[in-house]
Design a protein around this motif. Sequence first.
Motif, PDB file in Angstrom:
ATOM      1  N   GLN A  70      31.813  -0.849  10.298  1.00  0.00           N
ATOM      2  CA  GLN A  70      31.758  -0.184   8.993  1.00  0.00           C
ATOM      3  C   GLN A  70      30.644   0.867   8.956  1.00  0.00           C
ATOM      4  O   GLN A  70      30.829   1.980   8.451  1.00  0.00           O
ATOM      5  CB  GLN A  70      31.534  -1.215   7.887  1.00  0.00           C
ATOM      6  CG  GLN A  70      32.717  -2.142   7.649  1.00  0.00           C
ATOM      7  CD  GLN A  70      32.395  -3.199   6.602  1.00  0.00           C
ATOM      8  OE1 GLN A  70      31.237  -3.396   6.239  1.00  0.00           O
ATOM      9  NE2 GLN A  70      33.417  -3.901   6.131  1.00  0.00           N
ATOM     10  N   LYS A  73      31.643   3.867  10.998  1.00  0.00           N
ATOM     11  CA  LYS A  73      32.623   4.686  10.278  1.00  0.00           C
ATOM     12  C   LYS A  73      31.952   5.546   9.219  1.00  0.00           C
ATOM     13  O   LYS A  73      32.249   6.740   9.073  1.00  0.00           O
ATOM     14  CB  LYS A  73      33.667   3.774   9.630  1.00  0.00           C
ATOM     15  CG  LYS A  73      34.765   4.526   8.900  1.00  0.00           C
ATOM     16  CD  LYS A  73      35.780   3.557   8.292  1.00  0.00           C
ATOM     17  CE  LYS A  73      36.851   4.323   7.522  1.00  0.00           C
ATOM     18  NZ  LYS A  73      37.836   3.388   6.906  1.00  0.00           N
ATOM     19  N   LEU A  74      30.998   4.939   8.484  1.00  0.00           N
ATOM     20  CA  LEU A  74      30.287   5.700   7.459  1.00  0.00           C
ATOM     21  C   LEU A  74      29.428   6.800   8.077  1.00  0.00           C
ATOM     22  O   LEU A  74      29.342   7.909   7.535  1.00  0.00           O
ATOM     23  CB  LEU A  74      29.399   4.757   6.639  1.00  0.00           C
ATOM     24  CG  LEU A  74      30.135   3.804   5.693  1.00  0.00           C
ATOM     25  CD1 LEU A  74      29.170   2.791   5.109  1.00  0.00           C
ATOM     26  CD2 LEU A  74      30.819   4.572   4.573  1.00  0.00           C
ATOM     27  N   LYS A  76      30.081   8.415  10.810  1.00  0.00           N
ATOM     28  CA  LYS A  76      30.983   9.495  11.204  1.00  0.00           C
ATOM     29  C   LYS A  76      31.344  10.367  10.010  1.00  0.00           C
ATOM     30  O   LYS A  76      31.398  11.592  10.113  1.00  0.00           O
ATOM     31  CB  LYS A  76      32.255   8.909  11.838  1.00  0.00           C
ATOM     32  CG  LYS A  76      32.053   8.330  13.236  1.00  0.00           C
ATOM     33  CD  LYS A  76      33.369   7.802  13.802  1.00  0.00           C
ATOM     34  CE  LYS A  76      33.175   7.247  15.211  1.00  0.00           C
ATOM     35  NZ  LYS A  76      34.446   6.714  15.768  1.00  0.00           N
ATOM     36  N   GLU A  77      31.578   9.719   8.856  1.00  0.00           N
ATOM     37  CA  GLU A  77      31.884  10.488   7.652  1.00  0.00           C
ATOM     38  C   GLU A  77      30.699  11.354   7.235  1.00  0.00           C
ATOM     39  O   GLU A  77      30.868  12.492   6.787  1.00  0.00           O
ATOM     40  CB  GLU A  77      32.273   9.532   6.523  1.00  0.00           C
ATOM     41  CG  GLU A  77      33.593   8.802   6.764  1.00  0.00           C
ATOM     42  CD  GLU A  77      33.911   7.832   5.637  1.00  0.00           C
ATOM     43  OE1 GLU A  77      33.075   7.698   4.714  1.00  0.00           O
ATOM     44  OE2 GLU A  77      34.983   7.211   5.682  1.00  0.00           O
ATOM     45  N   VAL A  78      29.490  10.800   7.382  1.00  0.00           N
ATOM     46  CA  VAL A  78      28.293  11.572   7.048  1.00  0.00           C
ATOM     47  C   VAL A  78      28.175  12.792   7.949  1.00  0.00           C
ATOM     48  O   VAL A  78      27.871  13.902   7.496  1.00  0.00           O
ATOM     49  CB  VAL A  78      27.036  10.695   7.165  1.00  0.00           C
ATOM     50  CG1 VAL A  78      25.779  11.538   7.080  1.00  0.00           C
ATOM     51  CG2 VAL A  78      27.024   9.635   6.063  1.00  0.00           C
ATOM     52  N   ARG A  79      28.398  12.589   9.256  1.00  0.00           N
ATOM     53  CA  ARG A  79      28.327  13.725  10.185  1.00  0.00           C
ATOM     54  C   ARG A  79      29.366  14.783   9.842  1.00  0.00           C
ATOM     55  O   ARG A  79      29.095  15.991   9.922  1.00  0.00           O
ATOM     56  CB  ARG A  79      28.511  13.226  11.624  1.00  0.00           C
ATOM     57  CG  ARG A  79      27.299  12.483  12.168  1.00  0.00           C
ATOM     58  CD  ARG A  79      27.396  12.293  13.675  1.00  0.00           C
ATOM     59  NE  ARG A  79      28.481  11.394  14.038  1.00  0.00           N
ATOM     60  CZ  ARG A  79      28.330  10.076  14.188  1.00  0.00           C
ATOM     61  NH1 ARG A  79      27.130   9.522  14.018  1.00  0.00           N
ATOM     62  NH2 ARG A  79      29.342   9.321  14.530  1.00  0.00           N
ATOM     63  N   HIS A  80      30.545  14.330   9.440  1.00  0.00           N
ATOM     64  CA  HIS A  80      31.606  15.270   9.060  1.00  0.00           C
ATOM     65  C   HIS A  80      31.201  16.074   7.823  1.00  0.00           C
ATOM     66  O   HIS A  80      31.399  17.293   7.748  1.00  0.00           O
ATOM     67  CB  HIS A  80      32.899  14.506   8.805  1.00  0.00           C
ATOM     68  CG  HIS A  80      34.068  15.377   8.445  1.00  0.00           C
ATOM     69  ND1 HIS A  80      34.585  16.325   9.315  1.00  0.00           N
ATOM     70  CD2 HIS A  80      34.813  15.453   7.307  1.00  0.00           C
ATOM     71  CE1 HIS A  80      35.604  16.941   8.734  1.00  0.00           C
ATOM     72  NE2 HIS A  80      35.756  16.437   7.516  1.00  0.00           N
ATOM     73  N   LEU A  81      30.591  15.374   6.835  1.00  0.00           N
ATOM     74  CA  LEU A  81      30.137  16.064   5.625  1.00  0.00           C
ATOM     75  C   LEU A  81      29.029  17.058   5.934  1.00  0.00           C
ATOM     76  O   LEU A  81      28.986  18.154   5.369  1.00  0.00           O
ATOM     77  CB  LEU A  81      29.653  15.042   4.594  1.00  0.00           C
ATOM     78  CG  LEU A  81      30.737  14.190   3.923  1.00  0.00           C
ATOM     79  CD1 LEU A  81      30.101  13.123   3.057  1.00  0.00           C
ATOM     80  CD2 LEU A  81      31.664  15.058   3.083  1.00  0.00           C
ATOM     81  N   LYS A  84      30.477  20.206   7.221  1.00  0.00           N
ATOM     82  CA  LYS A  84      31.024  21.014   6.131  1.00  0.00           C
ATOM     83  C   LYS A  84      29.913  21.744   5.378  1.00  0.00           C
ATOM     84  O   LYS A  84      30.062  22.910   5.001  1.00  0.00           O
ATOM     85  CB  LYS A  84      31.824  20.135   5.169  1.00  0.00           C
ATOM     86  CG  LYS A  84      33.179  19.689   5.696  1.00  0.00           C
ATOM     87  CD  LYS A  84      33.961  18.973   4.607  1.00  0.00           C
ATOM     88  CE  LYS A  84      35.362  18.632   5.079  1.00  0.00           C
ATOM     89  NZ  LYS A  84      36.146  17.936   4.030  1.00  0.00           N
ATOM     90  N   ALA A 140      24.490   9.035   1.660  1.00  0.00           N
ATOM     91  CA  ALA A 140      25.130   8.267   2.730  1.00  0.00           C
ATOM     92  C   ALA A 140      24.360   6.990   3.006  1.00  0.00           C
ATOM     93  O   ALA A 140      24.949   5.920   3.196  1.00  0.00           O
ATOM     94  CB  ALA A 140      25.229   9.125   3.995  1.00  0.00           C
TER      95      ALA A 140
END
Length: 488
Positions: A70, A73-74, A76-81, A84, A140
């Motif tokens: 978990q 996964k979070l 990875k989402e932070v890196r994606h944000l 952006k 995050a």
Amino acid sequence: MDALPIHQRHTSSATGSRAGSTSGSTGSGAGGGSGGGGLNILKSPSGLSPSSAAAAAATSTAGSTQRDQQVEKLLKEVRHLKQKVDILDKENIALKKSIYDLSARYAASISQGGLSYRPGPFVIENDTAASSKAMIGSKAQEVISMAVKEAGGNVDGYQPGYTHDGKAFEMRYELKGHTAAVYTVEFSPNGSLLASGSFDKTVRIWDTASAQKEMMCLKGHTLNISDVAWTSESNMLVSGGYDETCKTWDVETGKLTGSFDMEGFVQCVNWDFMNSNIFYAGTSRKVLATVDTRVPSPNNTTVIRNDAMVNTLYASRDGVHVITGDAQGMLKVWDIRSQTCISSTANGTGKMPITHITIGRRRTDASRRAVDDYDEPRYMAVNSFDNILRIYDRGMDPPKSDTRLVHTLKGFKNKNWPVKSSFYCGSGYNASILTRPSAATVGDKESDSLLGSGGDYLELPEMKEEKSVLLATGSADPYAYLYNVGEN
């Protein structure tokens, strides 16, 4: 042993360990005097059998693995944000720089006498991006902390999310109509209307007192609107734009009453406080212009030359002086009669461009028009490109008296963008630190009425300082900031 392959070494070591453990256990049982003489069965402290302990360990391992998944996964989402944010920030900086360069190149290309126009370097300091990244990172971490806590893990080391210490505000109204960025807004002195200028080349008038809707759309400019200003009577409006024109509008009819050509992009406009037939404009070609709307063109404009772009101006209430802030970080006071600069003050040591000057209104602006009773407010706020909002005390007789720096406000972001500020003028607060107490003052309590029976302003010799003066500023981050700059 050392010559064995790695996997054999591990197997041999594990076998030896198990054997040693078994032997040691047996020896302990035999020599421990327990009388059994056999192999003792070891139990966990909790009393679980080996099979139960193994099952519990397996469950704990599975939970830890799930928690790690978990968190991963979070992350990875932070890196994606963050990726952006980087992309959007680069686009934002490019937009800011393009507007700045457009002004500078245009001014340079048409500068009179072939002189090189040097507005100063455009310094890109990515404070906004850093702030955005920090905010996303904090958010995050807050989400990750909650996930880890729910999974039963240790949240030590995780920091709480992004918070503000100030009061929370909620949006009250949303005025929709513009089709591009809104660059400037200005309330009418009577408080019933709001004018907004936009990159969609229009000025829109909004009813903010009752209906909260668009009253009219004023069209005439061919490029973006940079500034708007009302007359003291709230019936006329002047707008300035990058189409090198200033336009005057009759707000009661919505009709264009005049269009006046300027030298360069119009950066700022303001009406003369004493004479609503005269307005002032500052441009990218280092011009402070005075325009008399009653005189036919081209004799209606008087030009005063500055040594830098005039980014902002304020027309004093005596009808004689104008204060400007320019691209070299200088505050200047001009005598319009003699067309000369009578004082010049550096706004800080870095000489960063000044983006806005604001001086609060009085509740009696529309009625007090006599030269000997213009009641000039004392506080002046100055925004500039160094993330600092400076508050000046203008003395007892502004703008003739000396200016003294009294506050330097920080916390907001103003780098490379024309952020503006505004004093709050309401029934509970006043934009000027000087007020006249009423005749009903008893002890420390003061009546709200400042008018005599005939409607005249009470002329009392005693003066009293306001306890609170509120100042709001925009910012390059997603917030507006409100400061109390009074005694309290």
